[in-house]
Each structure stands twice: as C-alpha cells, then as structure tokens.
Design an enzyme around this catalytic site. Structure first.
Site, PDB file in Angstrom:
ATOM      1  CG  ASP D  19     -24.130 -45.588  16.374  1.00 20.69           C
ATOM      2  OD1 ASP D  19     -24.331 -46.368  15.624  1.00 20.69           O
ATOM      3  OD2 ASP D  19     -23.652 -44.460  16.124  1.00 20.69           O
ATOM      4  CG  HIS D  21     -22.700 -47.301  12.331  1.00 21.73           C
ATOM      5  ND1 HIS D  21     -23.863 -46.593  12.878  1.00 21.73           N
ATOM      6  CD2 HIS D  21     -22.858 -47.439  11.045  1.00 21.73           C
ATOM      7  CE1 HIS D  21     -24.321 -46.318  11.529  1.00 21.73           C
ATOM      8  NE2 HIS D  21     -23.836 -46.797  10.750  1.00 21.73           N
TER       9      HIS D  21
HETATM   10  C1  B12 Z   1     -21.361 -50.171   7.736  1.00 22.52           C
HETATM   11  C2  B12 Z   1     -22.198 -49.014   7.799  1.00 22.52           C
HETATM   12  C3  B12 Z   1     -23.513 -49.450   8.572  1.00 22.52           C
HETATM   13  C4  B12 Z   1     -23.642 -51.109   9.145  1.00 22.52           C
HETATM   14  C5  B12 Z   1     -22.754 -51.060  10.358  1.00 22.52           C
HETATM   15  C6  B12 Z   1     -22.608 -52.349  10.616  1.00 22.52           C
HETATM   16  C7  B12 Z   1     -21.573 -52.591  11.894  1.00 22.52           C
HETATM   17  N1  B12 Z   1     -21.266 -53.880  12.077  1.00 22.52           N
HETATM   18  O1  B12 Z   1     -20.798 -51.642  12.350  1.00 22.52           O
HETATM   19  C8  B12 Z   1     -25.190 -51.261   9.036  1.00 22.52           C
HETATM   20  C9  B12 Z   1     -25.541 -51.610   7.863  1.00 22.52           C
HETATM   21  C10 B12 Z   1     -25.707 -51.974  10.179  1.00 22.52           C
HETATM   22  C11 B12 Z   1     -25.430 -49.599   9.360  1.00 22.52           C
HETATM   23  C12 B12 Z   1     -26.675 -49.206   9.831  1.00 22.52           C
HETATM   24  C13 B12 Z   1     -27.138 -47.970   9.874  1.00 22.52           C
HETATM   25  N2  B12 Z   1     -26.505 -46.632   9.515  1.00 22.52           N
HETATM   26 CO1  B12 Z   1     -24.643 -46.993   8.493  1.00 22.52          CO
HETATM   27  N3  B12 Z   1     -23.195 -46.790   7.772  1.00 22.52           N
HETATM   28  C14 B12 Z   1     -22.049 -47.658   7.472  1.00 22.52           C
HETATM   29  C15 B12 Z   1     -20.993 -47.024   6.454  1.00 22.52           C
HETATM   30  C16 B12 Z   1     -21.150 -47.485   5.300  1.00 22.52           C
HETATM   31  C17 B12 Z   1     -19.541 -47.278   6.974  1.00 22.52           C
HETATM   32  C18 B12 Z   1     -19.285 -47.280   8.496  1.00 22.52           C
HETATM   33  C19 B12 Z   1     -17.990 -47.994   8.917  1.00 22.52           C
HETATM   34  O2  B12 Z   1     -18.058 -48.802   9.231  1.00 22.52           O
HETATM   35  N4  B12 Z   1     -16.817 -47.332   8.368  1.00 22.52           N
HETATM   36  C20 B12 Z   1     -15.641 -47.972   8.560  1.00 22.52           C
HETATM   37  C21 B12 Z   1     -15.042 -47.527   9.846  1.00 22.52           C
HETATM   38  C22 B12 Z   1     -13.480 -47.987   9.704  1.00 22.52           C
HETATM   39  O3  B12 Z   1     -15.176 -45.871   9.998  1.00 22.52           O
HETATM   40  P1  B12 Z   1     -15.823 -45.279  11.292  1.00 22.52           P
HETATM   41  O4  B12 Z   1     -16.585 -46.170  11.972  1.00 22.52           O
HETATM   42  O5  B12 Z   1     -16.257 -43.812  10.636  1.00 22.52           O
HETATM   43  O6  B12 Z   1     -14.592 -44.704  12.264  1.00 22.52           O
HETATM   44  C23 B12 Z   1     -13.618 -44.179  11.975  1.00 22.52           C
HETATM   45  C24 B12 Z   1     -13.891 -42.642  12.196  1.00 22.52           C
HETATM   46  O7  B12 Z   1     -15.031 -42.003  12.320  1.00 22.52           O
HETATM   47  C25 B12 Z   1     -13.084 -42.536  13.850  1.00 22.52           C
HETATM   48  N5  B12 Z   1     -14.222 -42.826  14.809  1.00 22.52           N
HETATM   49  C26 B12 Z   1     -15.371 -43.501  15.148  1.00 22.52           C
HETATM   50  N6  B12 Z   1     -15.594 -43.499  16.208  1.00 22.52           N
HETATM   51  C27 B12 Z   1     -14.617 -42.834  16.971  1.00 22.52           C
HETATM   52  C28 B12 Z   1     -14.348 -42.604  18.465  1.00 22.52           C
HETATM   53  C29 B12 Z   1     -13.268 -41.869  18.879  1.00 22.52           C
HETATM   54  C30 B12 Z   1     -13.202 -41.559  20.053  1.00 22.52           C
HETATM   55  C31 B12 Z   1     -12.339 -41.620  17.893  1.00 22.52           C
HETATM   56  C32 B12 Z   1     -11.031 -41.011  18.438  1.00 22.52           C
HETATM   57  C33 B12 Z   1     -12.532 -41.906  16.657  1.00 22.52           C
HETATM   58  C34 B12 Z   1     -13.553 -42.351  16.012  1.00 22.52           C
HETATM   59  O8  B12 Z   1     -11.942 -43.284  13.590  1.00 22.52           O
HETATM   60  C35 B12 Z   1     -12.544 -44.332  12.911  1.00 22.52           C
HETATM   61  C36 B12 Z   1     -11.368 -44.877  12.191  1.00 22.52           C
HETATM   62  O9  B12 Z   1     -11.010 -43.985  10.997  1.00 22.52           O
HETATM   63  C37 B12 Z   1     -21.187 -45.698   7.008  1.00 22.52           C
HETATM   64  C38 B12 Z   1     -21.071 -44.663   5.689  1.00 22.52           C
HETATM   65  C39 B12 Z   1     -19.257 -44.899   5.514  1.00 22.52           C
HETATM   66  N7  B12 Z   1     -18.453 -44.322   6.265  1.00 22.52           N
HETATM   67  O10 B12 Z   1     -18.859 -44.869   4.434  1.00 22.52           O
HETATM   68  C40 B12 Z   1     -22.767 -45.617   7.244  1.00 22.52           C
HETATM   69  C41 B12 Z   1     -23.340 -44.413   8.011  1.00 22.52           C
HETATM   70  C42 B12 Z   1     -22.400 -44.183   9.252  1.00 22.52           C
HETATM   71  N8  B12 Z   1     -24.587 -44.926   8.501  1.00 22.52           N
HETATM   72  C43 B12 Z   1     -25.701 -44.078   8.675  1.00 22.52           C
HETATM   73  C44 B12 Z   1     -26.840 -44.430   9.005  1.00 22.52           C
HETATM   74  C45 B12 Z   1     -27.905 -43.270   9.066  1.00 22.52           C
HETATM   75  C46 B12 Z   1     -27.163 -45.459   9.542  1.00 22.52           C
HETATM   76  C47 B12 Z   1     -28.635 -46.150   9.878  1.00 22.52           C
HETATM   77  C48 B12 Z   1     -29.298 -45.227  10.929  1.00 22.52           C
HETATM   78  C49 B12 Z   1     -29.454 -46.587   8.441  1.00 22.52           C
HETATM   79  C50 B12 Z   1     -29.995 -45.247   8.021  1.00 22.52           C
HETATM   80  N9  B12 Z   1     -31.206 -44.644   8.649  1.00 22.52           N
HETATM   81  O11 B12 Z   1     -29.627 -45.044   7.100  1.00 22.52           O
HETATM   82  C51 B12 Z   1     -28.197 -47.393  10.429  1.00 22.52           C
HETATM   83  C52 B12 Z   1     -28.052 -47.221  11.916  1.00 22.52           C
HETATM   84  C53 B12 Z   1     -28.954 -48.025  12.848  1.00 22.52           C
HETATM   85  C54 B12 Z   1     -28.485 -48.033  14.295  1.00 22.52           C
HETATM   86  N10 B12 Z   1     -29.301 -48.337  15.006  1.00 22.52           N
HETATM   87  O12 B12 Z   1     -27.224 -47.494  14.678  1.00 22.52           O
HETATM   88  C55 B12 Z   1     -24.973 -42.839   8.375  1.00 22.52           C
HETATM   89  C56 B12 Z   1     -24.796 -41.721   9.448  1.00 22.52           C
HETATM   90  C57 B12 Z   1     -25.429 -40.420   8.921  1.00 22.52           C
HETATM   91  C58 B12 Z   1     -24.945 -39.320  10.042  1.00 22.52           C
HETATM   92  N11 B12 Z   1     -24.382 -39.414  10.930  1.00 22.52           N
HETATM   93  O13 B12 Z   1     -25.108 -38.277   9.376  1.00 22.52           O
HETATM   94  C59 B12 Z   1     -23.798 -42.904   7.367  1.00 22.52           C
HETATM   95  C60 B12 Z   1     -22.827 -42.065   7.395  1.00 22.52           C
HETATM   96  C61 B12 Z   1     -24.133 -43.363   5.973  1.00 22.52           C
HETATM   97  C62 B12 Z   1     -24.902 -42.281   5.522  1.00 22.52           C
HETATM   98  N12 B12 Z   1     -24.251 -41.376   4.492  1.00 22.52           N
HETATM   99  O14 B12 Z   1     -26.290 -42.020   5.349  1.00 22.52           O
HETATM  100  N13 B12 Z   1     -24.356 -48.772   8.826  1.00 22.52           N
END
Ligand code: B12
Ligand code: B12
Lengths: 480, 140, 480, 140
Positions: D19, D21
């Site tokens: 992963d 992200h």
């Molecule tokens: C940006 C993004 C990307 C970027 C990431 C770049 C980077 N430098 O990080 C890029 C374009 C590279 C990318 C790639 C992929 N992505 Co992407 N991505 C996103 C996106 C749009 C936003 C994620 C993000 O940055 N959010 C902002 C941060 C602040 O939020 P967060 O990460 O969720 O973290 C919060 C919580 O989740 C929580 N949290 C997270 N981790 C942890 C850990 C702990 C311990 C705790 C307490 C809390 C916690 O706290 C955080 C703050 O609130 C999401 C969709 C969305 N959320 O809108 C999809 C998403 C996460 N991606 C997804 C996918 C599938 C992929 C890919 C596999 C591509 C694909 N096949 O579609 C690839 C992954 C490749 C890989 N090897 O991992 C899916 C995951 C689906 C699922 N799990 O069911 C999502 C949900 C999009 C979707 N709807 O399809 N992605």
C-alpha cells in the site's frame, strides 16, 4: 370595482377584511396588532428580508423549493429535517391545491385522511385550516425564515393567516395566478384580491414589519424572457403602490447562459427605471432563479445535472435564491430525504462557486440584453398606453388583447397566441409572437435565429420541435 | 346509439378536478390532431359532469382525462358510472399523468385505476405516439 | 545503465524485451506483429486518439475514471454496464495493486479467491494474469476505447500485454510512479523501465498504430501547480524522444478556477515551446482534469458537488477528459451502479455546458498564469542545467536535490521539503518551497498570499491548516 | 520487559503491505507528534516483520498500522502473533484506513479485525483528536 392603480385606503381595506376573515373559521384567530408584535419578536435569522440581504452581501444564493405536508406535525418534521440534513438557510410552505382553490372543506377532509393513513394525502400544507396557532408551532420549531409558495386566484385568507402565523415572505402574483392557477376566474377579480394582499403587506410594512413579496409574471415553459419580464414590471408597480417594500423577482431560465444572465441584468435595470418613473423610491429587490418548469428528468443522474445547472445559473445571474426542484421532481411529491439531499448538493456546489469570478461571454450577454430590453419596452409601453398611464387598467386590456400573453394558459379567455422555441444554441425565441407589439427589427432577429436552427436541423421548426424543447432537459440536453 | 367512424374519432380531452397542469394535455391534443383525430378540448379544471356532457354532445369515441395534481384517487372514481348512466356504454376512458402521491409501484396504480373503469392508464413521460397507436387499436 | 535522453535502438529494445516477456507466463502470448495488425483492425470508436480528437473538435469533455474487477467476466459486465447505463465514451482498465508491484503470483491468488467468492477481492483488473487473450475478450465486448490506469515502478509487462491486448492509451509516468507508487525503487530504475514502455509505444507508432500516453507528474494534494507542471514538462521530452506521438497531460486542480485555468493554459503553451526547442515537431496533445485527490466526501450530496466542480473545471480548462471519481469514492471501490450513475450525471452536465461560452475572469487568469509560468521556467531551467541540457540526467539530479520535489512521497529518498497550502481564495501556494530554485519575486508573491489568509483567519498558517485544506472538499467547501 | 513512561509514549507508524497511501498516516504522525508522542515512522509499504523489529528496537507502546488499499484482510492477520513471539506482550495495535473492499457494515469489520488482535480499529474520516484520546487512555 374601481380598478385603477391606487392605494386602498385603510377603511376600504378593513371593510373588505371582515369578509375575508369570515371565509373560514380560523379567520377569527387573526389579530393584526398581535401579529405585528409577534413579527417584531422574531430573531433576524427567522425573517426572510434580513436573510436575503445577507445572501446578497455575501454573494451567495440559498436553495429554496416547495415543502408541504398535510399536518403540523409532518410539516415540522419535514422542515427541521431539511434544515438539519439539507443545511437549508431558507424554508418554504407550499400550500396544497385544495386551499389554493379556497376549498377549505376538502382540505379539512385531506387532513383527516392523512391523520388516519399516517401519511400526507395532500400535496401541500393547508395553511388556512391549521390557522395562526398551527403555523406558529411550525415557525417556533425551526431556525430559518419561511416563505409561502402557492398560486391562488384568491389568496387573501391564505395570506392573512400565513403572515399572522409568522411567514415573512409570500408569492402574490396576479398574472401568474390568472394565467396558470385557475381556469374560471376573471383577471379583474384576481387583480382585486391581489391588491388586497399587497395592501396587507403594505400595512405590515407601515408598522415596521418587513415582508418580502415575490413576482414571476408567468410560468416560463416555451416563453422568451421579455414576456415574463414585462409581466413582472407591470406588477411590481401595482405592488409598490400598495406599500410593498421588498420584492423578490423570480426568473425562469432556459439554460442558455447569455440569455439567462441578460434577463437578470435587464430586469434589475428596468425595474429601477420604472420605480423611479412612478415615484417609488424605497423598494429593495432580490432575485431568484429556476430552470423553467418543463419536463424534469426521471432518473437521478440527469436530475443532479439539473440541480447543477440551476445553481450555476443562480450564481451567474447574481441571485440570492437558487429555486430548485428536488432530484425527485419528475417522480412525484419529494420525500424529506429527496429535498435534504438535493439541498445539500446545491449548498456544496454553491460553496465551491461562491467566491469564484466566472462569467458568461460579455458580448453574448450584451447582444441578448439589447434585444430583451427592446422587447420589454415595446410591451410595457403599450400596456401603459392602453391604460392612459394607469398600469392596472392597461394590464387588463393588454391581457385581453394578447399584448401580455402566454402559450400555456389555463384560463380559456387568454388568447394563447404566442409560442417560443429554442434556437440552435438553446436560447428561446418567438416562433409566434401573437399580438405582441414588436418592431420589425425584433421580429427579424427572432426569425433569423429560428432559421439558423432550421438550417442546422434541416427542417422547419414546428410544434413537434417545441415538444422536443419541453422534454429536452428531461433527456439531459439543452436543445436537441 | 349509432356511431359512425367520424364520431368515433372525436375525442374529448381535459384536466380533471382542481388541477391546472395544462402542458401535457395540450401536447397530446396537438399530436392527436396531427394524427387525424378531432379534438374537443375542455382545458383544465374540468368536472366529471363537464366531461360527460361534452362527450354526449359530440358523440365522442373516447374521453382523455389528464391528472397531475396527485389527487386522481379522489377525482376519477365514478366517471365510468356517470358515462353508463348517460348512455355512453362503450366509450373509451383513458387516464394519464401523475396519478398519486408517493412511490407506489406502477402495476398497483394501473390495477387500481382500471378497476375504476378506465381502459388505459398512462404514466409521466408517455410518448404521444403510444397513445395514438392505442387509440387506433381500441377504436377499430 | 546509460541514462541519457536518447532513443533506445531496436536492438536494445528487443534484447530487453526478452527478459520482460519472461516475467510471467502470459508474456509469451505477445506477438508484436499480430498486435499491430489487431490494432489496425479496430474501428476508430474503439481507439483512444480518434475519440479524444473528436472530443477536442466538439469542445466536449468525456468522463473517465478507474474501472477494474478481478475476472474477465466481471470486467466485461462492469464496462458494458458503464457504457450503456453511464453513457460512457471512454473506458478504463484500472490495474490491481498486486500487479502494480509485479506480484503476479498474489494477483493469481486474488483471481482464484474472487471466483470462489463470486465477488472481486482485488482492487483492479490483473492485466498480466489474464494475458492478451483475456483482454481481447474485453475489448471485443465494448464499443468504446479503453485506456490503462495504474502506477508501477516496472510497468513493462503490464504495457506489453495491455497494448497487445488492445488498450490504446496508457499511464506511464516515471516521476509519479517513483514518488507515489513504490517506497523502495530507485528513480534510475523507474526511469529505465519507463523508457522501455515509451519505446514500446514509439514502436507501435512507427508501425502506424496511434497510442496515447499520459503524464501527470505527481499526485497533487498540497502541491501548487508549477511543480507537477515542471514534472510533466521534463517527462514529455523523455516520451517524445522514444517516439511517443500522442500525450494526454493530466492536471490535478484545486478548485480555484483562475489558477486551474492558468495551469491548463500555461502547460499547453510551455509544452509546445519545449517540444520545439528540442525538435519534437509532431506531438499531438490532449488534456484531462481532475480535482486533486484529497479526502473525498462520504455523503452523496457533497460527492455530487465534486462531480459538478470537476466537470466545470474540465470545461473551463478546455479538457477532453473529465477525470472524475465516482460519488462513492470515499466509501470504497465503486460498484458499477456508482460509476454509471456518476458518469451519467457528468455527461448531462457536460451536455448543458458544452456549447456555452463561460470563462473565468481573464485578469485573474492572467495573474495566475504569469506566476506559474515563471515558477515552471525556474524549475525546468534548473533541471536542464543540472543535466547539461540532458533532461534525464537533469531530472535524476533534480529529484535528489529537491528541485523537483513532493510533500507526500512514498519513496523515503525524496526530500519532501515542499508544502503547499491554500490562500484565502482557495488557490494553492507554497507554504514551504524547500529547494525549489525560485526568484525572490516568486517567494514574495507566495508569502503575501499566505499572509492574506493568515490575516483573514487571525492565525499563522501551519500544518493544522494544511490538514483542514486536505479535508475541505470532503466537507463541501473550497477553503475553510 | 520494563517499560518506562517515555518508551510507552513512543509509537511506530507505517502503511502495511503493498500500500502506498501515505497522506493519512503522515497527518496522524504530525498530530501525534504535536500531542507529545514520539513517532518512529516507517513510511509506506511496510511488512509485518519491519513493524515488529522497529517496535522492539524503540520499545514502543503501540504500533499504528494504516491500510487503504483494500487488502487489509490478507495483510494484517498474524501481526499480533509475531508481536507475542517477539516478546511484545502488551503492545497496543491500532489499525485504520479503508479496511476492505465492498460495503460491509462497520460493526462486522471492527469485530473481524479485533479478532485478529487489534485493540482499536478506525474508519476513514477519523479525527486525529480521537486517536490521541484513545492512546492516552489505553497507555495509562
Ligand atoms: C489519494 C489517493 C490515492 C493516491 C495516494 C498518494 C499518496 N501519496 O498517498 C494514489 C493516486 C497514489 C492512489 C493509489 C491507489 N488507490 Co487510492 N485513494 C486516494 C484517495 C482519493 C484519498 C486518500 C487520502 O489521501 N485521504 C486523505 C487522508 C487524510 O485520509 P486517510 O488516508 O483515509 O486517513 C484517515 C483515516 O482513514 C484514518 N486512518 C488511516 N490510517 C490510519 C491508521 C491508524 C492507526 C488510525 C488510527 C487511523 C488511520 O485517519 C486518517 C485521518 O482521518 C482515496 C479515496 C478517498 N478517501 O477519498 C483513494 C482510495 C483509498 N484508493 C483506493 C485504491 C483502490 C487505490 C489503488 C489500488 C488504485 C485502484 N486500483 O483504484 C492505488 C493503490 C496502489 C497501492 N499500491 O497502494 C481505494 C481503496 C478501496 C478500498 N480500500 O476499498 C480508495 C478508497 C478509492 C476508491 N474508492 O476506490 N490513491
Ligand atoms: C409545470 C408544472 C407546474 C406548473 C403548471 C403550469 C401549466 N400551465 O401547466 C405550475 C407551476 C402551475 C404547477 C403547479 C402545481 N404543481 Co406542478 N408540476 C409541473 C412540472 C414541473 C411539469 C409538468 C409538465 O408540464 N410536464 C411536461 C408535460 C409534457 O408532461 P405531463 O404533463 O406529465 O404529460 C405527459 C404524461 O404525463 C402523459 N399524460 C398526461 N396527461 C395525460 C392524459 C392522457 C389521457 C394520456 C394518455 C397521457 C397523459 O402524457 C404527457 C406527454 O408525455 C411537474 C414535474 C415534472 N413533470 O417534471 C410538476 C408536478 C406535476 N406538479 C406537482 C404539484 C404537486 C403541483 C402543485 C399542487 C403545487 C405543489 N403543491 O407542489 C400545483 C398544482 C396546483 C393545481 N391547482 O393543480 C407534482 C405532482 C405530484 C404528484 N402528482 O404526485 C409534480 C409531479 C411536481 C412534484 N414532484 O411535486 N406545476
């Protein structure tokens, strides 16, 4: 009936008022002094005028739409839900159609039936039946102002009770009500009942209570903008005479942005000009915009596109109110979820747009403005000529003569000789100008625009094309 | 009653009850007129009585009732009986528009209104062509 | 490894190729001559370049998004559904993340598990595992062109199989892949694998098969536009050298329309300038736009607002592709219904917009353009200086030195010293410019813009503000 | 093992598996750092082994695992056992992100991952403040 544009004296008003309040048992609940005191006790966020002013100051437009259930409980549930889940800043009471026809007895049956069935069987909130006390419970339960929405040949009792109950805006529009909301009431009668409600608003204003009237002129499907604009202009002079001080103009747009923006611009400009000409100096105006009520899309994908377009138009036109239909419009009376969902979308679109300076090509807008202004002047001048300067007399004659006309009037005395159709870019033009007193320049312009589309489509535009225009938005296109 | 082909092709149209929605029925009237039917248009806010009287007067083959306000359930029952009472035994009754408030499946709505004596029921979005085809078939 | 920007000879290419095709058993299915013949047999509506050309000619932008399921059957069901119900003009194959890491064995397990469970347990379509024959079944089942979407340090086998299978566009972007898609692969390696795939595309082009490469530079959250633009510019020179002829630039916008439009304008202008300077004369370019990938809204009301904004931006930027996330983006991998629904909405929005001449205030756009152009020139000139005119050498040094940088890189060797933040209008500015070689004028501009927001919010902008910027869109606002 | 207050407040963070992200965990790291925790950040694409080794090395109070790719179901089982094997008996394991593909009710997801030995599970949209409060409580 003395139908000139003159303010009703207090005597005349109070004499007529006795008869009005006697129309239904809840009439006796209305006490104007108490109502004025009640209005003065309302916080500004529950009053339409300050809330619209705030929208203007912030360059924002608030979503508005119809909202009406049969019982007070249901209505409270609906409005509080839309406030909370729909992030609404401005609420509405849509009156059911029995009440719009003054059939309070049938509305009463509808309330009873709704209570029995546990779901609303009325298509709106029966303001009169619930009376002042009923609506007070509603206004107390919410945090936003509530505006009335309806169309009625005789809105006098609705307004008496509605305003006394705590509504701070209404929808008294004589031409709209004559053309579209009844088939058997004479224009003279409709103008007389509206003069009364405008005088009622004027009375509140004289006592320091700001109420916002509204005016659309006519329902806009198939109608180029000059006709509703002329209908608005003649009416705001009638409103102003009775003491109305705050008016929301409503324009029904067709989605051709240069034409829509031109409509808003010219309307604001000419309204100021006519107020000045007739000596009304202290009118504050607001604007709302909605997509013209043609067939709406049944499926939600395109329905959201309509919300989008409505919001964009409202933004570009500088409107304070974004008058939208919910994404369930074509399905039936929306659920509270439909409305909240739609409102939230509109709110977020507006959030993304509100600080952005985008605009329609100014040359295109200017070209449209020039035409619509000329057309409106032709019509309004003729109306005033018909009335020897009196706008009420002139309007009545003009409607008879088809100088103020409408293609889809419900009232059979209306000539219904005009018909609009879209040009190839989606702006609406006169296919048939009926008896509208237009110059040759104007007619040539419309003819040329229609010919352009004919050329593009390779066939004469006719009633069939009009049908496709009316259905276009429901198919997710501007023009086919 | 002896009804010739021409009268059979005469249709009475109107919007029932307190309803003011006029655009749909105007469009249908136009399309039906183009298709060769003779239209007697009663406009909007038409009562059951007015529909029946007009149908007798012009010896119509069908009455086309439009209803969009959502009140059809209370407005249309009884129309078939009135027709029979007036001797219009085999007149076609078509009904179209937004026939009720809320989300009932279409099949239920159709069943309900057919039980009230309507030959055909049309939902929003009906194409005028469909109505023409149906009328031609039913009036054969 | 000889890492200069020079075209791989056919010999070098075919030698490397043997090793590539041996990486997984389906490699032996690839026959370039057969593949070229297959491409030539495709009707133009199944080929990306002519379809993008058509969009350009009609001033329209087609919705595109990720689409990927574990099995061929599921993939066909998904794409045909989106074509039919979503009115899609342009389809995509999103590759699962095991394959992106070249873990074909694990992808194989995912396919087996998905078949057993009857639902996809992979997050994309494992192109390599299904091989040429697998994808041919997909391309035969649809009526639109299909583009690949992925990020991989080593995309060579994916591309060999993907293009031979019938994809007509891809996503080979070395900097993006280095920064965001792997944590442990050196930039040199990533550039080398990408040189190979660009050469592969060049080979197809030499044999009369138009393939459209794409380039975004870097994932844009928290990054002002000059950095991704510089990353695009250096890379298109690498692509062009290997014989790529059709490139889609992708820009990740932040919703501040003057800045977004300026980004598109300047990028097109500078790309032409650099092509000319380095002697690449026959590159055809396209543009796609998407909202920068920050946190998306969970609830559908605001998710639709994001679709709306994305579509409006695409329209205003003159993009051929409207790269949207479905309204379920924040929920997880979208269902086919989510995608179709979102596409249909975007399509209808586009229908309503496409003939309309609306524009962002030209003075605002010009002001943004002037800045971004200066910034990009500073960066790209420095890159070229680092490489003594060679863009590959320069890029490698620039990335080490943080002259090309990124705040959220996955690769730990990246300095990650830059950080962007929104100004009070929502445009993104450098809070920290790290080692970017900017002039004092540029730095002062950014500082002033940030101070304006600080003044408005009454506090210093810091990492906390950045968090709120990243979450803003999910809360339905541009900037808080 | 004898763990003093300081080491308890040391957290190992990272994104598991293939992963990439990185944004979510970076934001959390920042917020936790501001709240006084010591962060040992492993970045993205971290294996179970790497998590455990780092936790031993710094004598961490908790491991914060992020997973967004949708593959958590196959990536996280076994981590608790590895910790126990390594003698990290009372270490806290937190997990957050997009934990599976498709629409499963959150309760089910939470139950499933807790059964794999995680002390707390966090959905998308988690506020950093919540994590800080929970950590403070659990590390008391
Ligand atoms: C940006 C993004 C990307 C970027 C990431 C770049 C980077 N430098 O990080 C890029 C374009 C590279 C990318 C790639 C992929 N992505 Co992407 N991505 C996103 C996106 C749009 C936003 C994620 C993000 O940055 N959010 C902002 C941060 C602040 O939020 P967060 O990460 O969720 O973290 C919060 C919580 O989740 C929580 N949290 C997270 N981790 C942890 C850990 C702990 C311990 C705790 C307490 C809390 C916690 O706290 C955080 C703050 O609130 C999401 C969709 C969305 N959320 O809108 C999809 C998403 C996460 N991606 C997804 C996918 C599938 C992929 C890919 C596999 C591509 C694909 N096949 O579609 C690839 C992954 C490749 C890989 N090897 O991992 C899916 C995951 C689906 C699922 N799990 O069911 C999502 C949900 C999009 C979707 N709807 O399809 N992605
Ligand atoms: C325009 C409009 C109005 C205009 C009408 C002006 C005019 N001159 O006609 C105005 C603003 C006045 C209006 C008022 C009201 N309206 Co209205 N209106 C609409 C709207 C937006 C479009 C209707 C329209 O013209 N469609 C275009 C034409 C071409 O379609 P159509 O009429 O449906 O006709 C087609 C078919 O239904 C069918 N058909 C219709 N009749 C017949 C008859 C036969 C025999 C056959 C074969 C076929 C057939 O064929 C036609 C061609 O396809 C609809 C929503 C929508 N459809 O998007 C609401 C709608 C019909 N209105 C509605 C309501 C409730 C009202 C009000 C009661 C206000 C309120 N409380 O909200 C008042 C009614 C007052 C009254 N006394 O009747 C509801 C009805 C709800 C329900 N039935 O469940 C709707 C659905 C809106 C909503 N979602 O709430 N309305």
């Amino acid at each position: 009936m003395d139908l000139r544009n003159r303010k009703l004296s207090e005597d005349e008003f109070f004499t007529e008022r006795q008869e009005v309040l006697a129309q239904w048992k809840t009439g006796k609940e209305v006490d104007l002094d108490e109502a004025i005191a009640f209005h003065k006790s309302l916080p500004p966020h529950k009053v339409c005028v300050p809330v619209l002013r705030q929208a203007k100051a912030q360059g924002e437009s608030y979503a508005i739409t119809g909202m009406g259930k049969a019982t007070v409980e249901e209505q409270i549930e609906l409005l509080t839900y839309i406030e909370k889940e729909g992030l609404a800043n401005y609420l509405g009471t849509t009156v059911d159609s029995f009440s719009r026809q003054n059939h309070y007895q049938e509305a009463e049956k509808g309330i009873a039936e709704s209570m029995k069935k546990g779901r609303s069987t009325l298509n709106g909130f029966p303001i009169v039946n619930h009376g002042v006390t009923g609506f007070r419970r509603v206004i107390e339960a919410v945090q936003s102002p509530i505006s009335m929405r309806y169309g009625a040949a005789d809105p006098r009792l609705i307004d008496e009770i509605g305003y006394a109950g705590g509504h701070t805006a209404g929808a008294e529009d004589a031409l709209m009500d004559f053309w579209h909301h009844h088939s058997k009431v004479a224009l003279e009668t409709v103008i007389a009942t509206h003069r009364y409600v405008h005088r009622l608003i004027g009375y509140y204003e004289e006592h320091g209570v700001p109420l916002c009237a509204s005016c659309q002129g006519l329902y806009g499907a198939g109608v180029p903008p000059s006709l509703p604009m002329a209908a608005i202009l003649v009416q705001i002079l009638m409103m102003a005479e009775q003491g109305v001080k705050h008016i929301r103009y409503h324009i029904a747009t067709h989605g051709h942005l240069p034409q829509d923006v031109a409509t808003a611009d010219v309307l604001r400009k000419l309204a100021r000009e006519y107020y000045a000409r007739f000596g009304y100096h202290d009118i504050e105006d607001f604007l709302s915009v909605s997509f013209s009520l043609v067939q709406y899309p049944l499926e939600p994908g395109s329905a959201f596109a309509v919300v989008f377009m409505n919001t964009l138009m409202a933004h570009l036109c500088g409107a304070q109110a974004n008058d939208i239909r919910t994404v369930a419009e074509a399905k039936g009376i929306p659920t509270k979820e439909d409305t909240a969902y739609t409102f939230r979308t509109a709110k977020f679109m507006e959030n993304l747009l509100k600080t952005q300076k985008i605009s329609v090509d100014p040359h295109d807008v200017e070209a449209e403005s020039r035409m619509v202004e000329q057309e409106v002047r032709c019509i309004v001048d003729k109306v005033l000529e018909f009335g020897d300067g009196d706008v009420v007399v002139g309007t009545i004659r003009a409607v008879q003569a088809g100088v103020l006309d409408n293609p889809f009037a419900t009232n059979p005395t209306s000539p219904c000789k005009v018909m609009g159709i879209k040009d190839k870019g989606g702006a609406i033009r006169y296919l048939n100008h009926g008896n509208l007193p237009f110059t040759n320049d104007i007619l040539t312009f419309h003819k040329e625009k229609i010919e352009e589309r004919e050329k593009k489509q390779g066939k004469k535009l006719d009633y069939d094309t009009l049908v496709s225009d009316l259905l276009a938005v429901s198919r997710g296109v501007l023009v086919e | 009653m002896n009804r010739d082909k021409t009268s059979k092709r005469t249709l009475v149209t109107g919007v029932i009850g307190e309803d003011v929605h006029i655009v749909g029925i105007r469009i249908l009237e136009y399309a039906l007129g183009e298709a060769g039917f003779k239209i007697v248009s009663l406009g909007s806010q038409v009562s059951q009585k007015e529909f029946v009287e007009a149908a007798i007067e012009v010896n119509a083959g069908a009455i086309l009732v439009s209803s969009l306000s959502g009140h059809a359930e209370t407005l249309v029952p009884g129309l078939r009986d009135r027709c029979i009472e007036a001797g219009l035994n085999d007149i076609l009754l078509y009904l179209g528009g937004y026939l009720q408030i809320g989300e009932t499946p279409w099949e239920e709505t159709e069943k309900k209104f057919k039980a009230w004596g309507f030959n055909r029921i049309y939902p929003p979005g009906t194409s005028p062509g469909k109505v023409i085809t149906d009328l031609k078939e039913d009036l054969m």
